[in-house]
Scaffold this active site. Structure first.
Site, short mmCIF file in Angstrom:
data_model
loop_
_atom_site.label_atom_id
_atom_site.label_comp_id
_atom_site.label_asym_id
_atom_site.label_seq_id
_atom_site.Cartn_x
_atom_site.Cartn_y
_atom_site.Cartn_z
N HIS A 120 -7.60 1.59 2.04
CA HIS A 120 -7.75 0.91 3.43
C HIS A 120 -8.33 1.90 4.27
CE1 HIS A 120 -5.03 -1.57 6.44
NE2 HIS A 120 -6.09 -1.13 6.71
N GLU A 173 0.79 -1.11 -0.06
CA GLU A 173 0.06 0.09 0.02
C GLU A 173 0.84 1.26 0.05
OE1 GLU A 173 -2.70 -0.17 3.03
OE2 GLU A 173 -3.25 -2.24 2.54
P1 NAI Z 1 -11.22 -11.01 15.22
O1 NAI Z 1 -10.03 -11.33 15.93
O2 NAI Z 1 -12.23 -10.49 16.12
O3 NAI Z 1 -11.81 -12.15 14.25
C1 NAI Z 1 -11.06 -12.74 13.42
C2 NAI Z 1 -11.77 -14.12 13.25
O4 NAI Z 1 -10.91 -14.94 12.30
C3 NAI Z 1 -11.59 -15.01 14.62
O5 NAI Z 1 -12.96 -15.57 15.09
C4 NAI Z 1 -10.86 -16.10 14.32
O6 NAI Z 1 -10.87 -17.36 14.97
C5 NAI Z 1 -10.77 -16.31 12.73
N1 NAI Z 1 -9.43 -17.02 12.19
C6 NAI Z 1 -8.37 -16.69 12.44
N2 NAI Z 1 -7.64 -17.43 11.69
C7 NAI Z 1 -8.42 -18.28 10.90
C8 NAI Z 1 -8.27 -19.24 9.64
N3 NAI Z 1 -6.97 -19.41 9.50
N4 NAI Z 1 -9.38 -19.42 9.19
C9 NAI Z 1 -10.53 -19.15 9.60
N5 NAI Z 1 -10.77 -18.27 10.56
C10 NAI Z 1 -9.69 -17.80 11.08
O7 NAI Z 1 -10.84 -9.95 14.08
P2 NAI Z 1 -11.69 -8.68 13.63
O8 NAI Z 1 -11.70 -7.46 14.53
O9 NAI Z 1 -13.04 -9.19 13.22
O10 NAI Z 1 -10.76 -8.27 12.42
C11 NAI Z 1 -10.72 -9.09 11.12
C12 NAI Z 1 -9.90 -8.61 10.23
O11 NAI Z 1 -10.18 -7.31 9.89
C13 NAI Z 1 -8.39 -8.52 10.80
O12 NAI Z 1 -7.45 -8.91 9.48
C14 NAI Z 1 -8.23 -6.89 10.89
O13 NAI Z 1 -6.82 -6.54 10.78
C15 NAI Z 1 -9.05 -6.36 9.64
N6 NAI Z 1 -9.44 -5.15 10.06
C16 NAI Z 1 -9.45 -4.28 8.73
C17 NAI Z 1 -9.79 -2.73 8.83
C18 NAI Z 1 -9.78 -1.90 7.76
O14 NAI Z 1 -9.44 -0.80 7.93
N7 NAI Z 1 -10.02 -2.62 6.48
C19 NAI Z 1 -10.02 -2.18 10.21
C20 NAI Z 1 -10.16 -3.26 11.19
C21 NAI Z 1 -9.92 -4.60 11.12
#
Ligand code: NAI
Length: 410
Positions: A292, A269
């Site tokens: 982003h 990015e």
């Molecule tokens: P979270 O930790 O609450 O949820 C992530 C989920 O993914 C968990 O339930 C976990 O068990 C599951 N997981 C982990 N590894 C896995 C795998 N190999 N296969 C299947 N499931 C798996 O995280 P949250 O807050 O929901 O965030 C999710 C993503 O969103 C993160 O990558 C975060 O960095 C990204 N994000 C992006 C933003 C943006 O500006 N675009 C802003 C906030 C978050």
């Protein structure tokens, strides 16, 4: 090694990089007056002067709290990163010096979920393509490939904070929700857990990714996975750029296998708004490309300010370290007014508790309550005690080998 038994007015709080004003307000409302608030990111020389006698520091993502900058923070007792990430802080050194670091990992959950819900609606109606054509002076009035969300199936990979919140929004729109998560996650509403990613993909109209970036998730959606999606499906990635093989996505758009996509995060990015954005997806009208900004809303900024300021104030006021990213986590009750709270941060070595108990009993001090938590090589013991003056016991505790820091709250 530092002893701290400071009144709130003396605790120096430094807030940098224009953290949301709610944070400053929360400190002031709680009685913290020694506040130094800067909209800018000071250079290293300025930082060292500012942080020399700072007790609490709040930063966003630009201030690098590492190396000699961290060495210059002789009195620092807690750090708040008013953002999601903590890469800008040397967490290990902070931990060894008894400095808990707090962040706000889930304060923008709703912002991401809402953006993705909006993108699902726009993609299913072909709006990105129709909009792009209209901007170029073309009139593309057509119902072809234009669908309602109702009755369509959304496949969510990663049913955590964002994935599950999105599932609720999608069900409210009449979508069927199926998800795959590596953990056993309880279904919400009528959503259905699917046992494997490869089982999920052929069953869905829209795929959306909400997993963290890990060794396991690197390129988890590539050529094989995209081929398993039905013809005419849509793909959304607002998680992390290395989870989706962007070249494979471009190939599936080119071949017409996919109808559209929305991407917010990329393998590389631009570092700033003045750098150009390159992507093989720029050529496709029906791909929504956002820089982003999934979590970038005013509401998320307010949530971050409230969450991080609250954690810093709680730690300063009563020693609670709940959800610290680098530190033993202890959730403490308010301190009873007749008691003194003595906090001892130490190297996690055998026999430490015995030495602490001995110090108190040798001074005839009664321990009313004790809390202990360890994390790796650091231990955190909190004792609520009855004593007239804490100075003698603090002096004795400081002399125990392996002591990192002693704090006292009255
Ligand atoms: P979270 O930790 O609450 O949820 C992530 C989920 O993914 C968990 O339930 C976990 O068990 C599951 N997981 C982990 N590894 C896995 C795998 N190999 N296969 C299947 N499931 C798996 O995280 P949250 O807050 O929901 O965030 C999710 C993503 O969103 C993160 O990558 C975060 O960095 C990204 N994000 C992006 C933003 C943006 O500006 N675009 C802003 C906030 C978050």
């Amino acid at each position: 090694m530092t002893k701290l038994s400071l009144s709130k007015e003396k605790i120096k709080v430094v807030l940098l990089e224009g953290v949301h004003p709610d944070a400053e307000q929360m400190f002031r409302q709680d009685g913290y007056d020694n506040l130094h608030v800067l909209k800018s990111t000071p250079d290293d020389a300025e930082l060292k002067v500012l942080l020399k006698d700072a007790h609490i520091l709040g930063i966003r993502s630009r201030t690098q709290l590492k190396g000699d900058i961290l060495d210059s923070c002789g009195k620092l007792m807690a750090v708040g990163t008013f953002c999601i990430g903590t890469n800008q802080v040397d967490l290990e050194t902070c931990k060894k010096r008894g400095i808990p670091v707090f962040n706000a990992p889930f304060s923008n959950t709703r912002s991401v979920a809402e953006l993705v819900m909006g993108e699902i609606i726009l993609l299913l109606r072909g709006v990105p393509e129709k909009n792009a054509k209209a901007h170029r002076g073309e009139w593309f009035k057509s119902a072809l490939n234009s669908n309602e969300t109702r009755g369509k199936t959304l496949g969510i990979v990663g049913f955590g904070h964002i994935g599950s919140q999105l599932g609720i929004l999608a069900e409210a729109m009449g979508m069927k929700v199926k998800y795959f998560d590596i953990e056993n996650k309880l279904p919400l509403g009528n959503s259905e857990a699917i046992a494997s990613l490869h089982d999920l993909l052929p069953q869905i109209d829209v795929l959306t990714l909400h997993v963290p970036s890990t060794e396991l998730t690197k390129n988890m959606i590539g050529e094989t996975e995209l081929s398993l999606l039905p013809k005419g499906a849509y793909v959304i990635n607002a998680a992390r750029g290395d989870i989706l093989d962007i070249e494979a996505l471009a190939a599936h758009m080119e071949s017409g296998h996919l109808n559209g996509a929305a991407v917010d995060v990329y393998p590389t990015e631009p570092a700033s708004n003045s750098e150009p954005f390159e992507s093989p997806l720029r050529q496709f009208d029906n791909v929504i490309l956002t820089p982003h900004i999934g979590g970038s809303t005013q509401e998320a900024q307010v949530n971050i300010a409230n969450e991080v300021a609250d954690k810093l104030i709680k730690y300063s006021n009563n020693g609670s370290t709940s959800s610290a990213v680098n530190f033993p986590e202890v959730s403490l009750p308010s301190l009873h007014e007749d008691l003194t709270r003595v906090m001892h941060i130490h190297e996690n070595k055998p026999g430490m508790l015995e030495k602490l108990n001995h110090a108190f009993s040798s001074q005839g001090i009664n321990i009313a309550a004790m809390y202990l938590q360890t994390s790796g090589d650091v231990g955190f013991v909190i004792m609520d005690v009855q004593c007239e003056s804490s100075d003698p016991i603090v002096a004795q505790l400081k002399d125990i080998e392996g002591t990192v820091r002693v704090r006292v709250l009255h």
